[in-house]
Write an enzyme that holds these catalytic residues in place. Structure first.
Site, PDB file in Angstrom:
ATOM      1  CE  LYS A 172      -4.441  -1.484   1.701  1.00 31.29           C
ATOM      2  NZ  LYS A 172      -5.480  -1.406   2.729  1.00 31.29           N
ATOM      3  CE  LYS A 204      -5.998  -8.253  -2.071  1.00 27.73           C
ATOM      4  NZ  LYS A 204      -5.749  -7.797  -0.719  1.00 27.73           N
ATOM      5  CE  LYS A 240     -13.643  -3.993   0.662  1.00 27.54           C
ATOM      6  NZ  LYS A 240     -13.205  -3.787   2.037  1.00 27.54           N
TER       7      LYS A 240
HETATM    8  P1  TYM Z   1     -10.772  -6.158   3.799  1.00 29.07           P
HETATM    9  O1  TYM Z   1     -11.825  -5.132   4.082  1.00 29.07           O
HETATM   10  O2  TYM Z   1      -9.717  -5.815   2.811  1.00 29.07           O
HETATM   11  O3  TYM Z   1     -11.449  -7.503   3.329  1.00 29.07           O
HETATM   12  C1  TYM Z   1     -12.509  -8.098   4.045  1.00 29.07           C
HETATM   13  C2  TYM Z   1     -12.347  -9.602   4.011  1.00 29.07           C
HETATM   14  O4  TYM Z   1     -12.359 -10.056   2.653  1.00 29.07           O
HETATM   15  C3  TYM Z   1     -11.200 -10.855   2.407  1.00 29.07           C
HETATM   16  N1  TYM Z   1     -10.769 -10.628   1.015  1.00 29.07           N
HETATM   17  C4  TYM Z   1     -10.597 -11.599   0.107  1.00 29.07           C
HETATM   18  N2  TYM Z   1     -10.756 -12.938   0.176  1.00 29.07           N
HETATM   19  C5  TYM Z   1     -10.527 -13.658  -0.945  1.00 29.07           C
HETATM   20  N3  TYM Z   1     -10.134 -13.085  -2.131  1.00 29.07           N
HETATM   21  C6  TYM Z   1      -9.954 -11.742  -2.245  1.00 29.07           C
HETATM   22  N4  TYM Z   1      -9.586 -11.189  -3.405  1.00 29.07           N
HETATM   23  C7  TYM Z   1     -10.191 -10.941  -1.087  1.00 29.07           C
HETATM   24  N5  TYM Z   1     -10.116  -9.607  -0.840  1.00 29.07           N
HETATM   25  C8  TYM Z   1     -10.469  -9.437   0.449  1.00 29.07           C
HETATM   26  C9  TYM Z   1     -10.164 -10.372   3.402  1.00 29.07           C
HETATM   27  O5  TYM Z   1      -9.173 -11.356   3.645  1.00 29.07           O
HETATM   28  C10 TYM Z   1     -11.021 -10.091   4.619  1.00 29.07           C
HETATM   29  O6  TYM Z   1     -11.244 -11.283   5.352  1.00 29.07           O
HETATM   30  N6  TYM Z   1      -7.571  -5.880   7.640  1.00 29.07           N
HETATM   31  C11 TYM Z   1      -8.871  -6.402   7.228  1.00 29.07           C
HETATM   32  C12 TYM Z   1     -10.021  -5.906   8.096  1.00 29.07           C
HETATM   33  C13 TYM Z   1      -9.872  -6.142   9.549  1.00 29.07           C
HETATM   34  C14 TYM Z   1      -9.955  -7.395  10.212  1.00 29.07           C
HETATM   35  C15 TYM Z   1      -9.795  -7.106  11.600  1.00 29.07           C
HETATM   36  C16 TYM Z   1     -10.153  -8.710   9.762  1.00 29.07           C
HETATM   37  C17 TYM Z   1      -9.665  -5.195  10.493  1.00 29.07           C
HETATM   38  N7  TYM Z   1      -9.634  -5.774  11.707  1.00 29.07           N
HETATM   39  C18 TYM Z   1      -9.818  -8.105  12.546  1.00 29.07           C
HETATM   40  C19 TYM Z   1     -10.176  -9.712  10.745  1.00 29.07           C
HETATM   41  C20 TYM Z   1     -10.012  -9.416  12.095  1.00 29.07           C
HETATM   42  C21 TYM Z   1      -9.133  -5.953   5.797  1.00 29.07           C
HETATM   43  O7  TYM Z   1      -8.577  -5.011   5.329  1.00 29.07           O
HETATM   44  O8  TYM Z   1     -10.101  -6.648   5.171  1.00 29.07           O
END
Ligand code: TYM
Length: 355
Positions: free
Chosen positions: A133, A217, A220
């Site tokens: 990032k 990947k 968003k």
């Molecule tokens: P975020 O918002 O980027 O994504 C949310 C969830 O979706 C999963 N994900 C994917 N899984 C499969 N293929 C993909 N292309 C893909 N893109 C996203 C992510 O692995 C996630 O499970 N840091 C985290 C948010 C967070 C969090 C936490 C998660 C903050 N605190 C505590 C678990 C526990 C994030 O940015 O997810």
């Protein structure tokens, strides 16, 4: 006693849930930073729904993580409601479990500060998501982006969650959460205070790739909307995106080994397998040697059948923001009731005076 049961009995964090017929407590979060897509659904949200019957669950819209990069305030509010709507539309039961937005519970930020003082600079510097990032612009990214994984550890450990369902991309952050828990327990001589959280990375699509580039990947933040299928896309848009998805000129692979060498084909096969809960090998066998166009038609059909009702329910919920807000408010209250006593114990342990 079987090994797993013996191990659980020795683990005080699991034992209390096992006694209630549950496997543990889940915490997971999703950032309100743009369109929710098929990767978020298959990698995370769909699993949240499935784990509800066997875990005590807390699902969080992580608005404080979102502002580690610039967010338009109005959009942030709107996206927070949209993620909540997606949780509900996918089938999360907000009465039995908890859905809330992170900023409603100050304990996350308060515990994150303690963890900022437990985690080491070297640990944070190794985080690949930060490196990706920040890119070449390291000097100009927010301090929050660097500290992001420490807040994530606080999210999880403020509830002493035992399990965290996520996609593959969050694995390293969860390893860091474990390291923080271990170091805190050791530094303050409170063995077993924080659980050593287990990641739950499950399903045929733990890393869904971009529809435009099978080596990237699905995300968003990709500028091309054709790179992803959004949960709110209508059936025509889903059909069009799948039709335009990048493939190679060869017919469909006839073995898993061949699929492995062709990233775009492997990605579409995995998406199909995940949508119908099958193994990739079965889908390879069903479409071996066929033209991509026939496979893409079949994929469109299953994608529309699974995502259509969720998108429609999200749209319906988004027309009733007062209801969505009430779900978050109620969840926030219940989340605070769990996190506040845990934070108070942390403060006592660290030696903060409360006269
Ligand atoms: P975020 O918002 O980027 O994504 C949310 C969830 O979706 C999963 N994900 C994917 N899984 C499969 N293929 C993909 N292309 C893909 N893109 C996203 C992510 O692995 C996630 O499970 N840091 C985290 C948010 C967070 C969090 C936490 C998660 C903050 N605190 C505590 C678990 C526990 C994030 O940015 O997810």
């Amino acid at each position: 006693m079987p090994d797993a049961v013996a191990a659980n009995a020795a683990n005080p964090h699991l034992a209390q849930y096992n006694a209630r017929g549950l496997a543990g407590r889940i915490f997971s979060g999703v950032q309100p930073t743009g369109n929710l897509h098929l990767g978020n659904y298959l990698g995370a949200i769909r699993n949240f729904v499935r784990f509800q019957s066997s875990y005590d669950c807390i699902f969080c819209v992580v608005d404080q993580h979102a502002i580690t990069v610039w967010q338009d305030p109005k959009e942030l509010t709107n996206q927070t409601r949209e993620i909540t709507a997606a949780f509900l539309a996918a089938g999360i039961d907000a009465k039995t479990h908890i859905i809330f937005n992170q900023s409603l519970v100050p304990a996350h930020a308060q515990l994150a500060w303690v963890f900022n003082c437990v985690a080491r600079m070297g640990w944070m510097s190794r985080m690949t998501q930060f490196k990706e990032k920040a890119g070449k612009d390291r000097e100009n990214v927010s301090l929050g982006l660097f500290a992001y994984p420490s807040l994530m550890a606080a999210d999880i450990l403020a509830y002493k969650a035992t399990h965290v369902p996520v996609g593959e991309d969050q694995k390293q952050h969860l390893e860091l959460t474990r390291d923080i828990a271990i170091k805190f327990n050791n530094d303050f001589a409170v063995p077993d205070f924080f659980p050593i959280t287990e990641p739950l990375i499950q399903g045929a699509a733990t890393r869904v790739m971009s529809l435009r580039d099978g080596t990237k990947k699905m995300s968003k933040s990709d500028p091309s909307d054709y790179s992803r299928i959004n949960l709110t896309d209508d059936s025509d848009t889903i059909a069009q995106k799948i039709r335009k998805a990048k493939t190679d000129p060869l017919p469909m692979p006839d073995s898993e080994a061949e699929a492995e060498k062709r990233p775009e084909a492997a990605n579409l096969l995995d998406i199909y397998a995940a949508l119908i809960d099958a193994e990739r090998a079965d889908i390879v066998a069903s479409f071996a040697g066929q033209q991509f166009s026939a496979f893409k038609n079949a994929l469109t059909e299953v994608a529309v059948a699974k995502l259509g009702p969720i998108g429609a329910e999200m749209q319906r919920l988004m027309k009733d923001p007062a209801y969505v807000d009430s779900v978050l408010r109620n969840g926030g209250e219940r989340a605070r009731a769990i996190a506040e006593p845990i934070l108070a114990e942390v403060y006592r342990t660290v030696g903060f005076l409360k006269p």
